[in-house]
Design a protein around this motif. Sequence first.
Motif, PDB file in Angstrom:
ATOM      1  N   HIS A   1      48.280  78.186  50.808  1.00  0.00           N
ATOM      2  CA  HIS A   1      49.120  77.003  50.986  1.00  0.00           C
ATOM      3  C   HIS A   1      48.786  75.929  49.942  1.00  0.00           C
ATOM      4  O   HIS A   1      49.674  75.247  49.416  1.00  0.00           O
ATOM      5  N   SER A   2      47.503  75.803  49.613  1.00  0.00           N
ATOM      6  CA  SER A   2      47.094  74.834  48.597  1.00  0.00           C
ATOM      7  C   SER A   2      47.658  75.219  47.224  1.00  0.00           C
ATOM      8  O   SER A   2      48.136  74.361  46.475  1.00  0.00           O
ATOM      9  N   ALA A   3      47.611  76.519  46.887  1.00  0.00           N
ATOM     10  CA  ALA A   3      48.166  76.983  45.609  1.00  0.00           C
ATOM     11  C   ALA A   3      49.672  76.737  45.552  1.00  0.00           C
ATOM     12  O   ALA A   3      50.211  76.344  44.506  1.00  0.00           O
TER      13      ALA A   3
ATOM     14  N   VAL B   1      48.179  98.113  62.451  1.00  0.00           N
ATOM     15  CA  VAL B   1      49.393  97.300  62.434  1.00  0.00           C
ATOM     16  C   VAL B   1      49.165  96.144  61.474  1.00  0.00           C
ATOM     17  O   VAL B   1      48.116  95.507  61.489  1.00  0.00           O
ATOM     18  N   SER B   2      50.163  95.872  60.619  1.00  0.00           N
ATOM     19  CA  SER B   2      50.009  94.800  59.636  1.00  0.00           C
ATOM     20  C   SER B   2      51.197  93.853  59.697  1.00  0.00           C
ATOM     21  O   SER B   2      52.253  94.177  60.231  1.00  0.00           O
ATOM     22  N   ASP B   3      50.997  92.674  59.129  1.00  0.00           N
ATOM     23  CA  ASP B   3      52.042  91.669  59.054  1.00  0.00           C
ATOM     24  C   ASP B   3      51.858  90.909  57.745  1.00  0.00           C
ATOM     25  O   ASP B   3      50.889  91.154  57.008  1.00  0.00           O
ATOM     26  N   PHE B   4      52.770  89.986  57.462  1.00  0.00           N
ATOM     27  CA  PHE B   4      52.719  89.296  56.179  1.00  0.00           C
ATOM     28  C   PHE B   4      53.029  87.818  56.368  1.00  0.00           C
ATOM     29  O   PHE B   4      53.831  87.439  57.223  1.00  0.00           O
ATOM     30  N   VAL B   5      52.400  87.012  55.523  1.00  0.00           N
ATOM     31  CA  VAL B   5      52.728  85.593  55.418  1.00  0.00           C
ATOM     32  C   VAL B   5      53.342  85.391  54.038  1.00  0.00           C
ATOM     33  O   VAL B   5      52.728  85.750  53.024  1.00  0.00           O
ATOM     34  N   ILE B   6      54.543  84.855  54.000  1.00  0.00           N
ATOM     35  CA  ILE B   6      55.269  84.700  52.735  1.00  0.00           C
ATOM     36  C   ILE B   6      55.671  83.244  52.554  1.00  0.00           C
ATOM     37  O   ILE B   6      56.234  82.623  53.461  1.00  0.00           O
ATOM     38  N   VAL B   7      55.407  82.712  51.378  1.00  0.00           N
ATOM     39  CA  VAL B   7      55.771  81.336  51.018  1.00  0.00           C
ATOM     40  C   VAL B   7      56.458  81.372  49.649  1.00  0.00           C
ATOM     41  O   VAL B   7      55.934  81.989  48.710  1.00  0.00           O
ATOM     42  N   HIS B   8      57.621  80.750  49.544  1.00  0.00           N
ATOM     43  CA  HIS B   8      58.374  80.701  48.295  1.00  0.00           C
ATOM     44  C   HIS B   8      58.245  79.338  47.639  1.00  0.00           C
ATOM     45  O   HIS B   8      58.179  78.309  48.327  1.00  0.00           O
ATOM     46  N   ILE B   9      58.232  79.330  46.307  1.00  0.00           N
ATOM     47  CA  ILE B   9      58.297  78.083  45.530  1.00  0.00           C
ATOM     48  C   ILE B   9      59.571  78.157  44.701  1.00  0.00           C
ATOM     49  O   ILE B   9      59.651  78.924  43.723  1.00  0.00           O
ATOM     50  N   GLN B  10      60.602  77.432  45.116  1.00  0.00           N
ATOM     51  CA  GLN B  10      61.944  77.517  44.540  1.00  0.00           C
ATOM     52  C   GLN B  10      62.234  76.314  43.654  1.00  0.00           C
ATOM     53  O   GLN B  10      62.059  75.173  44.067  1.00  0.00           O
ATOM     54  N   MET B  11      62.681  76.581  42.422  1.00  0.00           N
ATOM     55  CA  MET B  11      63.053  75.511  41.498  1.00  0.00           C
ATOM     56  C   MET B  11      64.411  74.926  41.895  1.00  0.00           C
ATOM     57  O   MET B  11      65.236  75.610  42.512  1.00  0.00           O
ATOM     58  N   PRO B  12      64.673  73.641  41.549  1.00  0.00           N
ATOM     59  CA  PRO B  12      66.008  73.077  41.781  1.00  0.00           C
ATOM     60  C   PRO B  12      67.063  73.872  41.023  1.00  0.00           C
ATOM     61  O   PRO B  12      66.770  74.527  40.016  1.00  0.00           O
ATOM     62  N   GLU B  13      68.293  73.826  41.508  1.00  0.00           N
ATOM     63  CA  GLU B  13      69.372  74.597  40.912  1.00  0.00           C
ATOM     64  C   GLU B  13      69.557  74.219  39.445  1.00  0.00           C
ATOM     65  O   GLU B  13      69.605  73.045  39.085  1.00  0.00           O
ATOM     66  N   GLY B  14      69.630  75.234  38.618  1.00  0.00           N
ATOM     67  CA  GLY B  14      69.843  75.020  37.188  1.00  0.00           C
ATOM     68  C   GLY B  14      68.557  74.904  36.385  1.00  0.00           C
ATOM     69  O   GLY B  14      68.614  74.846  35.150  1.00  0.00           O
TER      70      GLY B  14
ATOM     71  N   ALA C   1      54.197  73.715  43.269  1.00  0.00           N
ATOM     72  CA  ALA C   1      55.403  72.936  43.542  1.00  0.00           C
ATOM     73  C   ALA C   1      55.349  71.590  42.831  1.00  0.00           C
ATOM     74  O   ALA C   1      56.352  71.127  42.256  1.00  0.00           O
ATOM     75  N   VAL C   2      54.177  70.951  42.851  1.00  0.00           N
ATOM     76  CA  VAL C   2      54.027  69.661  42.164  1.00  0.00           C
ATOM     77  C   VAL C   2      54.116  69.846  40.649  1.00  0.00           C
ATOM     78  O   VAL C   2      54.750  69.053  39.940  1.00  0.00           O
ATOM     79  N   GLU C   3      53.495  70.902  40.143  1.00  0.00           N
ATOM     80  CA  GLU C   3      53.459  71.148  38.692  1.00  0.00           C
ATOM     81  C   GLU C   3      54.866  71.342  38.126  1.00  0.00           C
ATOM     82  O   GLU C   3      55.176  70.853  37.029  1.00  0.00           O
TER      83      GLU C   3
ATOM     84  N   VAL D   1      56.054  71.218  59.079  1.00  0.00           N
ATOM     85  CA  VAL D   1      54.736  71.242  59.714  1.00  0.00           C
ATOM     86  C   VAL D   1      54.725  72.280  60.835  1.00  0.00           C
ATOM     87  O   VAL D   1      53.739  73.018  61.013  1.00  0.00           O
ATOM     88  N   GLU D   2      55.806  72.365  61.572  1.00  0.00           N
ATOM     89  CA  GLU D   2      55.897  73.331  62.663  1.00  0.00           C
ATOM     90  C   GLU D   2      55.807  74.766  62.132  1.00  0.00           C
ATOM     91  O   GLU D   2      55.158  75.628  62.740  1.00  0.00           O
ATOM     92  N   ARG D   3      56.442  75.018  60.999  1.00  0.00           N
ATOM     93  CA  ARG D   3      56.400  76.374  60.422  1.00  0.00           C
ATOM     94  C   ARG D   3      54.993  76.708  59.939  1.00  0.00           C
ATOM     95  O   ARG D   3      54.546  77.856  60.090  1.00  0.00           O
ATOM     96  N   ILE D   4      54.294  75.728  59.394  1.00  0.00           N
ATOM     97  CA  ILE D   4      52.908  75.963  58.967  1.00  0.00           C
ATOM     98  C   ILE D   4      52.039  76.308  60.162  1.00  0.00           C
ATOM     99  O   ILE D   4      51.180  77.197  60.107  1.00  0.00           O
TER     100      ILE D   4
END
Length: 255
Positions: A216-218, A120-133, A223-225, A240-243
């Motif tokens: 999470h560090s990456a 059985v497997s599962d996944f951890v997914i994190v998105h880095i989304q740019m501001p609109e435009g 996100a900062v870059e 924090v709760e989601r982390i």
Amino acid sequence: MAEQLRWVLIIISVIVIGGLLIHGLWSVRKKDRPEVSDNERVEPLQESTPAPSKSFRTEAEPKEATLNERDEPQFGELDFNENEPQIDTSVPETPIEDDLKVVDDLDVKEQSDEESSTQVSDFVIVHIQMPEGLNMQGSKLLPAVNTLGFKYSEEGFFNRHLDPAGQGPVLFRLVNMYNPGTFDIDNMEQFSTAGVSLFMTLPCDGDGLAAFNMLHSAAKKLAVEFGAQILDAEREEMTVERIRQYVEQVRSFSA
């Protein structure tokens, strides 16, 4: 004298007999023909051989035209003009609707049928989304991911291996957040995207919690870059709760 009179009587008799015969034949033929008047001859001809009338054609033609107009398009009405603006059939850049689709495709490639049926497997997914435009430019994204220890794979993704040199099992991956989900390493100068995604498969090789901390560090460094926002698997703002939920999820596969 008597001889001459006899020949005259014979000739007259022949003529009379011949006339009687002709008259008899004519009488027989006249009896065989029915006597019909001129009016009676014309009327049967009109009834038995009616000529196609003009009104008959005009009644049939409109019906045929009505059927054609209702059931089939008239090709004469299809007027294609090359100068008219055409509908844009190009596919715009759209987010990957199912984040697990790319994950599932990769998981199938790496696992055998026997492993996938028993594990059985599962996944951890994190998105880095740019501001609109705004977009991440490939010329800036490539050196950033290289600095974080990612290595480009033949599938078109960037992998973070257990060994920063690119050796050993894959801990997590970086994919394009938008379709088709891959990167073209040969055209990164012209590439741009509105977001990227990091995901790891559970259970993972090695220390799962250490791998998640690296992921999470990456995400935070990217996100900062680029001035982007970190989102969770549901594309909601990371809290924090989601982390903590992610940490518990990783621990459940590490026990």
